[in-house]
Design an enzyme around this catalytic site. Structure first.
Site, PDB file in Angstrom:
ATOM      1  CD  GLN A  14      -2.398   1.594   2.595  1.00 48.87           C
ATOM      2  OE1 GLN A  14      -1.909   1.119   3.618  1.00 48.87           O
ATOM      3  NE2 GLN A  14      -3.370   2.479   2.605  1.00 48.87           N
ATOM      4  NE  ARG A  38       3.242  -7.740  -2.698  1.00 49.94           N
ATOM      5  CZ  ARG A  38       2.782  -6.889  -1.787  1.00 49.94           C
ATOM      6  NH1 ARG A  38       1.494  -6.782  -1.568  1.00 49.94           N
ATOM      7  NH2 ARG A  38       3.591  -6.117  -1.101  1.00 49.94           N
ATOM      8  CG  ASP A  51      11.929 -14.372   0.448  1.00 50.85           C
ATOM      9  OD1 ASP A  51      11.654 -13.594   1.382  1.00 50.85           O
ATOM     10  OD2 ASP A  51      11.781 -15.614   0.521  1.00 50.85           O
ATOM     11  CE1 TYR A 141       3.081  -4.087  11.407  1.00 51.37           C
ATOM     12  CE2 TYR A 141       1.265  -3.076  12.599  1.00 51.37           C
ATOM     13  CZ  TYR A 141       2.256  -3.004  11.640  1.00 51.37           C
ATOM     14  OH  TYR A 141       2.402  -1.851  10.908  1.00 51.37           O
TER      15      TYR A 141
HETATM   16  C1  AKB Z   1      -2.511  -1.943  10.672  1.00 53.80           C
HETATM   17  O1  AKB Z   1      -3.705  -1.645  10.804  1.00 53.80           O
HETATM   18  O2  AKB Z   1      -2.027  -3.026  11.034  1.00 53.80           O
HETATM   19  C2  AKB Z   1      -1.579  -0.906  10.100  1.00 53.80           C
HETATM   20  C3  AKB Z   1      -0.908  -0.095  11.154  1.00 53.80           C
HETATM   21  C4  AKB Z   1      -1.689   0.856  11.981  1.00 53.80           C
HETATM   22  O3  AKB Z   1       0.277  -0.211  11.341  1.00 53.80           O
HETATM   23  N1  AKB Z   1      -2.297  -0.050   9.209  1.00 53.80           N
END
Ligand code: AKB
Length: 313
Positions: A14, A38, A51, A141
């Site tokens: 994105q 990709r 990669d 994350y």
């Molecule tokens: C997500 O929603 O995981 C991302 C971010 C806020 O880092 N857009």
């Protein structure tokens, strides 16, 4: 002075799609190598399959193209990460180590590493979340971004590698689609509006999150990367914000332009992620150090998104 020659990982994502274009306009198409796992279509500059887990392949490209800076955008985001936490951790951390090590060994000038509001958890102050706040994230994350920020700072302190970073909020743009994030609804909603379709939101109506319009995000990234090193006082990652809104508020903003637009709410597992994140962000460190100023508020962004996404009359 050496020419700036840039390699971008995750260039098909994105932010990568738009940032690649902006960097090519700034530094010349031939000086920006777009890479991704990709296939990268419609490129107006050099591109390569990469990669980012393959450190030797990254190193070979850095040498072949005489790269001086890396923008490392490859990452598994918050929602996708929860489906396979160990895979997300491996991709986010191994790719970062590869970038940091190649940059250190080849003595690159600069590295860009995006972090996220996902570094914060429920213990953090929810409104106007400060730059230096307790970081106990609830997603893999977020955990990987906290670790990554600290590694960025470590490589700067220990090796003098000039790694720079911002904590992106949700990013909204018309040029590309997000994938696997908790803030993705705020892009999807505009696509539904221009297609005259009702929108079912996976967050509750009153879930406020910090957001940023793509042109501001790209300009902020470039301004950070071009600021004098002496101005960079935050070597983990800068808080960055543009606006803050709820799904109900973005729907109201759209309805001013598309009167028949309708929304309903069907919260799923992403609600818990959003509930653990800040509602708004204090980005005064970025404002003071490198003069960060967002330009778009919610209604200005809505006008621009709808203008770009609407089919020509
Ligand atoms: C997500 O929603 O995981 C991302 C971010 C806020 O880092 N857009």
């Amino acid at each position: 002075m050496k020419d700036t020659r840039i390699l971008i990982t995750g260039a098909g994502g994105q932010i990568g799609t738009v940032l690649t274009q902006a960097l090519r306009e700034r530094y010349g198409s031939d000086n920006v190598l777009a890479t991704d796992l990709r296939p990268l279509l419609d490129q107006d500059g050099p591109s390569a399959h990469l990669d980012a887990l393959d450190g030797a392949a990254l190193d070979a490209l850095v040498q072949q193209y005489k790269i001086t800076q890396i923008y490392h955008l490859t990452a598994i985001l918050s929602a996708t990460g929860e489906k396979d936490p160990q895979k997300a951790w491996n991709i986010n951390m191994t790719s970062l180590f590869n970038v940091l090590e190649v940059a250190r060994q080849r003595e690159l000038d600069r590295v860009y590493y995006p972090s996220s509001i996902a570094v914060f958890g429920k213990e953090a102050k929810r409104e106007n979340t400060p730059q230096y706040e307790v970081l106990i994230p609830e997603t893999v994350y977020g955990i990987s971004k906290v670790a990554g920020e600290n590694w960025a700072s470590y490589y700067f302190q220990r090796y003098g590698l000039d790694v720079r970073s911002v904590r992106y909020p949700g990013i909204i743009g018309y040029q590309s689609l997000p994938g696997g994030g908790t803030t993705d609804y705020a892009v999807d909603i505009y696509h539904h509006a221009v297609q005259q379709k009702p929108f079912s939101c996976f967050l509750k109506a009153d879930t406020a999150l910090p957001m940023l319009y793509m042109p501001d995000a790209i300009r902020g990234t470039l301004e950070l990367m071009e600021a004098p090193a002496a101005n960079i006082s935050v070597r983990t990652s800068y808080n960055l914000s543009g606006m803050s809104f709820t799904p109900a508020e973005i729907a109201t903003s759209i309805q001013k332009q598309v009167p028949g637009f309708s929304i309903d709410y069907a919260p799923d597992f992403r609600q818990a992620i959003a509930d653990s994140w800040p509602a708004s962000i204090d980005d005064s460190a970025a404002r003071n150090d490198w003069n960060w100023r967002p330009e778009y508020d919610l209604d200005a962004m809505t006008r621009d998104m709808l203008a770009h996404l609407s089919p020509p009359l």
